[in-house]
Scaffold this motif. Structure first.
Motif, PDB file in Angstrom:
ATOM      1  N   SER A  86       0.805  -1.214   0.000  1.00 33.35           N
ATOM      2  CA  SER A  86       0.000   0.000   0.000  1.00 33.35           C
ATOM      3  C   SER A  86       0.838   1.263   0.000  1.00 33.35           C
ATOM      4  O   SER A  86       1.975   1.277   0.477  1.00 33.35           O
ATOM      5  N   THR A  87       0.227   2.338  -0.509  1.00 32.92           N
ATOM      6  CA  THR A  87       0.798   3.668  -0.338  1.00 32.92           C
ATOM      7  C   THR A  87       0.197   4.317   0.917  1.00 32.92           C
ATOM      8  O   THR A  87       0.351   5.510   1.123  1.00 32.92           O
ATOM      9  N   ASN A  89      -3.259   4.180   2.393  1.00 31.54           N
ATOM     10  CA  ASN A  89      -4.688   4.167   2.701  1.00 31.54           C
ATOM     11  C   ASN A  89      -5.285   2.763   2.692  1.00 31.54           C
ATOM     12  O   ASN A  89      -6.091   2.415   3.564  1.00 31.54           O
ATOM     13  N   THR A  90      -4.897   1.969   1.703  1.00 32.44           N
ATOM     14  CA  THR A  90      -5.375   0.584   1.673  1.00 32.44           C
ATOM     15  C   THR A  90      -4.963  -0.124   2.965  1.00 32.44           C
ATOM     16  O   THR A  90      -5.762  -0.842   3.577  1.00 32.44           O
ATOM     17  N   GLY A 190      -4.320   5.922  -9.418  1.00 29.01           N
ATOM     18  CA  GLY A 190      -3.072   5.409  -8.867  1.00 29.01           C
ATOM     19  C   GLY A 190      -2.846   3.994  -9.366  1.00 29.01           C
ATOM     20  O   GLY A 190      -2.304   3.769 -10.446  1.00 29.01           O
ATOM     21  N   ASN A 191      -3.344   3.028  -8.583  1.00 28.85           N
ATOM     22  CA  ASN A 191      -3.272   1.643  -9.056  1.00 28.85           C
ATOM     23  C   ASN A 191      -4.414   1.355 -10.038  1.00 28.85           C
ATOM     24  O   ASN A 191      -4.541   0.268 -10.570  1.00 28.85           O
ATOM     25  N   LEU A 192      -5.282   2.329 -10.218  1.00 29.38           N
ATOM     26  CA  LEU A 192      -6.284   2.396 -11.285  1.00 29.38           C
ATOM     27  C   LEU A 192      -7.483   1.460 -11.148  1.00 29.38           C
ATOM     28  O   LEU A 192      -8.080   1.054 -12.143  1.00 29.38           O
ATOM     29  N   ASN A 194     -10.198   2.300  -8.892  1.00 30.22           N
ATOM     30  CA  ASN A 194     -11.398   2.980  -8.422  1.00 30.22           C
ATOM     31  C   ASN A 194     -12.286   3.495  -9.558  1.00 30.22           C
ATOM     32  O   ASN A 194     -13.510   3.401  -9.477  1.00 30.22           O
ATOM     33  N   THR A 327     -10.869  11.435  -2.408  1.00 33.17           N
ATOM     34  CA  THR A 327     -10.638  10.061  -1.953  1.00 33.17           C
ATOM     35  C   THR A 327     -10.099   9.959  -0.534  1.00 33.17           C
ATOM     36  O   THR A 327     -10.230   8.919   0.103  1.00 33.17           O
TER      37      THR A 327
HETATM   38  N1  F0G Z   1      -6.640   8.552  -3.788  1.00 35.85           N
HETATM   39  C1  F0G Z   1      -6.134   8.065  -2.644  1.00 35.85           C
HETATM   40  C2  F0G Z   1      -6.242   8.901  -1.420  1.00 35.85           C
HETATM   41  C3  F0G Z   1      -5.531   6.787  -2.626  1.00 35.85           C
HETATM   42  O1  F0G Z   1      -5.052   6.310  -1.488  1.00 35.85           O
HETATM   43  C4  F0G Z   1      -5.456   6.040  -3.825  1.00 35.85           C
HETATM   44  C5  F0G Z   1      -4.838   4.731  -3.863  1.00 35.85           C
HETATM   45  C6  F0G Z   1      -6.000   6.611  -4.984  1.00 35.85           C
HETATM   46  C7  F0G Z   1      -6.585   7.860  -4.929  1.00 35.85           C
HETATM   47  C8  F0G Z   1      -5.971   5.915  -6.287  1.00 35.85           C
HETATM   48  O2  F0G Z   1      -6.943   4.915  -6.385  1.00 35.85           O
HETATM   49  O3  F0G Z   1      -5.448   3.009  -6.889  1.00 35.85           O
HETATM   50  O4  F0G Z   1      -7.882   2.859  -7.310  1.00 35.85           O
HETATM   51  O5  F0G Z   1      -6.450   4.308  -8.725  1.00 35.85           O
HETATM   52  N2  F0G Z   1      -4.207   4.233  -2.897  1.00 35.85           N
HETATM   53  C9  F0G Z   1      -3.704   2.846  -2.842  1.00 35.85           C
HETATM   54  C10 F0G Z   1      -3.224   2.526  -1.446  1.00 35.85           C
HETATM   55  C11 F0G Z   1      -2.776   2.487  -3.909  1.00 35.85           C
HETATM   56  O6  F0G Z   1      -2.380   1.642  -1.277  1.00 35.85           O
HETATM   57  O7  F0G Z   1      -3.719   3.123  -0.511  1.00 35.85           O
HETATM   58  P1  F0G Z   1      -6.682   3.700  -7.396  1.00 35.85           P
END
Ligand code: F0G
Length: 365
Positions: A86-87, A89-90, A190-192, A194, A327
């Motif tokens: 994770s970065t 949040n996950t 991000g990881n694309l 959502n 998000t």
């Molecule tokens: N916004 C936030 C605050 C996030 O934590 C993430 C992704 C995204 C947008 C992008 O969403 O990956 O579905 O395109 N965070 C992941 C994590 C990778 O590990 O918390 P995504």
């Protein structure tokens, strides 16, 4: 019932993923507020702008809607351990829901590359929290090796149940808008995963005949972590171009996104676009959202930065209705905010890249 208080499980008829929804692992997630952003609308040059604030979930990010779903499946299947890379949040969300379910959790995060608030959450919720001297993409590789060798339930967004949970904000949004479909929904990338989860939610509502059309979903990346943007620009989306990711919006610091094909499909089926935003554009947009009394974390602010570009390019017109998906909560990364407002986020050369118009605005904030 606790599940009736959950903004995810009240849609359980559209979530056929557990045998008994009463066993759902819930922290009363979802039911997040929809705010209007009149000043940001004006700045972007449109009349109508709302923010669906997914940062108002129990652990402060949109990940909770997916984790309640996936942890419920893990618990029902009697897993003892769950894990994710994770970065930040996950991992915070997974750790919380695993703790509620009485499961153990393992978190892999890139050392020094996530916000402290997020790191503290996974420790607080009792996850085995491991910082690795690599980036997010390196963490994913190590995690994949681990889950292939041990009976550990994988909770990265390649887990399909997470996306089932993450589609529900689309339902909520439509409810809140009294089924008036907005023209555009904008999400960070991000990881694309959502963007495609929300596209699935809107598509299901359309198939059920509850809405006449689906909104265009656009995905915005940070310029320093723009593999999808580059892939579309450079080869029309045929083959992913991984990048060495670097951005202060650490949540989306991802160079080799797992779900890029799904994201591409979401863009194509809904008719939305992929854009990118520079570090300065992200910082300014974040301050503008903050100045509305709403606030969000840097990764969420790419949505406003991207909106400005789509309006400038004529892809979004003044009278069209736009919803930004914020998000993550502003307190997720307070260091970023403080650095920005003390003028310490950027060095002189980077500050020079802020346009004169933006500098005026910045001074006014
Ligand atoms: N916004 C936030 C605050 C996030 O934590 C993430 C992704 C995204 C947008 C992008 O969403 O990956 O579905 O395109 N965070 C992941 C994590 C990778 O590990 O918390 P995504």
């Amino acid at each position: 019932l606790p599940i009736d208080q959950s903004g995810v499980w009240r849609f359980r008829d559209l979530l056929p993923i557990v045998d008994n929804p009463e066993n759902a692992v819930t922290l009363r997630e979802g039911n997040t507020p929809l705010y209007d952003l009149p000043r940001c609308a004006k700045i972007a040059g449109i009349d109508w702008l709302l923010a669906k604030h997914q940062g108002m979930n129990p652990t402060g990010s949109f990940k909770d809607t997916g984790m309640t779903a996936a942890l419920s499946v893990a618990a029902e299947r009697n897993y003892e351990w769950v894990a994710c890379a994770s970065t930040g949040n996950t991992s915070a969300a997974m750790a919380a829901y695993a703790a509620r379910a009485g499961l153990r959790s393992i978190v892999f995060i890139p050392e020094g590359k996530i916000a402290w608030g997020k790191l503290s959450q996974s420790m607080d919720y009792g996850a085995l929290t491991i910082q690795l001297k690599t980036d997010f993409d390196g963490c994913v590789r190590i995690l994949t090796d681990l889950v292939n060798r041990f009976p550990i339930y994988l909770l990265n967004s390649v887990n399909p149940y997470r996306l089932e949970g993450q589609k529900t904000p689309a339902f909520e949004l439509l409810e809140q808008l009294e089924w008036q479909v907005p023209e555009h929904v904008i999400v960070p990338g991000g990881n694309l995963a959502n963007g495609s989860a929300l596209a699935k939610g809107f598509t299901e509502m359309h198939h059920l005949g509850l809405i006449p059309r689906i909104p265009k979903i656009s995905i915005i990346q940070a310029e320093g972590a723009n593999p999808l943007f580059r892939t579309i620009e450079e080869n029309g989306g045929r083959e992913l171009i991984p990048v060495k990711a670097n951005t202060r919006a650490t949540a989306i610091r991802i160079g080799n996104p797992a779900s890029w094909r799904k994201a591409l499909r979401a863009l194509r089926t809904t008719g939305g676009w992929c854009e990118q935003a520079s570090e300065q554009e992200i910082a300014l947009a974040k301050a503008e959202i903050g100045a509305e009394g709403v606030g969000c974390e840097p990764a969420s602010a790419v949505t406003l930065a991207g909106l400005k570009k789509l309006v400038a390019q004529g892809k979004i017109t003044r009278e069209e209705r736009v919803v930004l998906v914020l998000t993550g909560h502003t307190l997720k990364d307070s260091t970023y905010t403080i650095d920005y407002h003390r003028g310490e986020l950027f060095n002189e050369a980077e500050n020079a890249q802020i346009s004169p118009a933006d500098q005026t605005l910045h001074a006014a904030l």
